[in-house]
Design an enzyme around this catalytic site. Structure first.
Site, PDB file in Angstrom:
ATOM      1  N   ARG A 163      -3.591  49.793   2.990  1.00 20.26           N
ATOM      2  CA  ARG A 163      -2.459  50.006   3.886  1.00 20.26           C
ATOM      3  C   ARG A 163      -2.867  49.971   5.358  1.00 20.26           C
ATOM      4  NH1 ARG A 163       2.310  52.147   3.023  1.00 20.26           N
ATOM      5  NH2 ARG A 163       2.512  51.498   5.185  1.00 20.26           N
TER       6      ARG A 163
ATOM      7  N   ASP B 255       9.423  48.986  -4.657  1.00 20.56           N
ATOM      8  CA  ASP B 255      10.270  50.060  -4.137  1.00 20.56           C
ATOM      9  C   ASP B 255      11.693  49.790  -4.604  1.00 20.56           C
ATOM     10  OD1 ASP B 255      10.204  52.345  -1.843  1.00 20.56           O
ATOM     11  OD2 ASP B 255      12.132  51.326  -1.869  1.00 20.56           O
TER      12      ASP B 255
ATOM     13  N   ARG C 208       4.413  57.618  -8.976  1.00 17.59           N
ATOM     14  CA  ARG C 208       3.687  57.367  -7.717  1.00 17.59           C
ATOM     15  C   ARG C 208       2.162  57.426  -7.880  1.00 17.59           C
ATOM     16  NH1 ARG C 208       6.801  60.875  -3.619  1.00 17.59           N
ATOM     17  NH2 ARG C 208       8.767  59.835  -3.981  1.00 17.59           N
TER      18      ARG C 208
ATOM     19  N   TYR D  96      21.207  55.717   0.228  1.00 12.14           N
ATOM     20  CA  TYR D  96      20.408  55.076   1.274  1.00 12.14           C
ATOM     21  C   TYR D  96      21.265  54.121   2.099  1.00 12.14           C
ATOM     22  CZ  TYR D  96      15.953  56.895  -0.471  1.00 12.14           C
ATOM     23  OH  TYR D  96      14.913  57.723  -0.826  1.00 12.14           O
TER      24      TYR D  96
ATOM     25  N   ARG E  39      -0.538  56.754  -2.000  1.00 15.72           N
ATOM     26  CA  ARG E  39      -1.381  57.335  -0.961  1.00 15.72           C
ATOM     27  C   ARG E  39      -2.418  58.327  -1.444  1.00 15.72           C
ATOM     28  NH1 ARG E  39       2.083  59.791   3.531  1.00 15.72           N
ATOM     29  NH2 ARG E  39       3.786  59.762   2.021  1.00 15.72           N
TER      30      ARG E  39
END
Lengths: 324, 324
Positions: free
Chosen positions: A23, A59, A10, A134, A14
């Protein structure tokens, strides 16, 4: 090689102000579907942090979206599946992935990147248990209870399900490597929810399909899940050349268990990056000392960079690892 | 003893319709503060499921509320701390627990129960890492990042902090035993977030304070955290006579690691209770077989009962364990 290579799970995300700025204007999946944006986000940490590898910005749900499943990514929540999978009938919805037709933007991003990057690009896909969870839960889950109820209660349906997911993941990885990715990682993030016996019975055969699907391509393959200390041998046995280790198992113990023939990736606790620099420094040194100067170690965190991490700390970690 | 004893973590709770009915009218902490209600809820699973032990209906935050901290329990979220702990100055707020003055209702509940119950009553308290995490994060956390930042970055403050929490837990346990509880369990639910080296350095000394605090009372003491496979030896070394094992470590392996002198509690995956009875049955038999008929095994789940569990399944598990 002059030094231990280092990148961060990652790393594109962010923690970087340039990513947060982007974003403001674009959704996560919009970025993934726009090769110039996805390539830019992928390169952001390479430029800022000096890491030794880039990981494709995408993703694990992207190939599933590519075959037509209605899955969105909600900020702060994660994947939301419009119609969760619950029974054998849902298997029909898992058609094979045709990468050039279903996820052309991903492959275009890879092609753009390998022209511009001067470090290797890592492609990736989701592992069977995590993707299944998921789809069955409809989103993130603490207990994975519906997933396990299907797994334990309808093993035939389960095996067909994870086998199809493995084929999708393998096709996605093969296509990324053909487009130029120089390594791959399988994120079976939630596999650590299982005991060794259950992983071996319900997931390992599907994981093997994934790694077998890319074996002939001859690129390094990393297998990682968080909290998988009880599964390290099985993650290796799936066919990975590198096992990702989270921070809960010391690297020297992982090496003892897996032998010298398996490379290791990890494993600084990402939360440590929020402490004082002295604490970060000691943590990095501890990881390096437990590796004991062996080749076959890729320095990384034990899980993804936390969003509140100061990128300057990550850059200092890179320097520290490179100087060691 | 004729059979393996069995109880379930969170057996008194949302899986039982009689509990859900009561919660329509009363908040969770209101029940805890009303001995006749708390005693009734504690006895509900004993009546319905036939388990071999009752566990006091309470919460690990109750002693902290008792010393005056503003903590509420939000349905679906967990503890919410009005003013999270962040620095050395906050240590002042952790005054010693005076059980008879601070949590008289808990002790009254114990006294009511031991008169009425014909099975042992288990008292409990929260472990140092878990209580610290709630107080520092202000509630549940996935990464425990602030907690670890304090732990790694300000070890002196951290040790004073968990030491004070350990003294509160020990005082709460001692008082419960004095009031009649016949066993105690320390729930350090999130301790599994730590590596063995970090647990040994930052938590074990405080855990030892807790178990040392009840050692002279001579009751069995269980030490449990979820996902603590890497810490089992350290959980034992804290001074517990029983180590709780979650479902990710097979019981035979836990026994091999801990030796015959340590009793084990566990370890059916709670999610398995939502599958078919055949799958539940096989899971129970697997746990029993891995124990191999030894005494020193308390059958339990590997973590709390999931709210969506059918209590009839739990009752059948009790029968199955009793008949084995």
């Amino acid at each position: 090689m002059a030094h231990t290579p280092v990148w961060f799970m990652r790393q594109a995300g962010r923690c970087l102000p340039e990513y947060r700025a982007l974003r403001q204007k674009h959704g996560m999946l919009d970025i993934v579907r726009t090769p110039e944006l996805a390539a830019d986000v992928t390169m952001q940490p390479v430029r800022r942090l000096g890491v030794d590898a880039a990981i494709l910005f995408s993703d694990i749900i992207v190939p599933l979206v590519g075959i037509g499943l209605d899955i969105t990514l909600e900020a702060g929540t994660g994947p939301v599946v419009a119609e969760p999978f619950r029974s054998a009938g849902d298997l029909r919805r898992l058609r094979p992935l045709e990468p050039e037709a279903d996820i052309p933007y991903v492959l275009e991003t890879v092609r753009v990147l390998v022209k511009d990057l001067d470090v290797p690009l890592i492609g990736f896909a989701g592992g069977p248990f995590t993707l299944a969870s998921y789809l069955i839960e409809g989103g993130p889950s603490k207990s994975h209870a519906r997933t396990k109820a299907l797994m334990y209660g309808q093993p035939g349906v389960w095996h067909a399900f994870v086998s199809a997911l493995a084929d999708i993941a393998a096709a996605a990885l093969r296509a990324q490597v053909e487009a130029g990715a120089q390594a791959v990682q399988v994120f079976d993030s939630w596999a650590g929810q299982l005991s060794p016996a259950d992983y071996a019975e319900y997931v390992l055969p599907a994981s093997r399909r994934i790694f077998a699907g890319v074996a002939s391509q001859g690129v390094p393959s990393v297998h990682f899940g968080v909290g998988t200390g009880q599964l390290l041998e099985l993650l290796r046995d799936a066919g990975a050349s590198v096992v990702g280790v989270d921070w809960r198992v010391p690297l020297d113990e992982a090496r003892r268990r897996l032998g010298e023939g398996t490379a290791l990736q990890g494993n600084l606790d990402p939360a440590r990056c929020l402490a004082t620099w002295e604490a970060v420094h000691d943590g990095v040194q501890d990881v390096l000392q437990r590796n004991g100067g062996r080749t076959g170690h890729v320095f990384n965190l034990g899980w993804g960079v936390l969003p509140e991490t100061d990128p300057d700390v990550l850059a200092r970690i890179v320097d520290l690892v490179h100087g060691a």
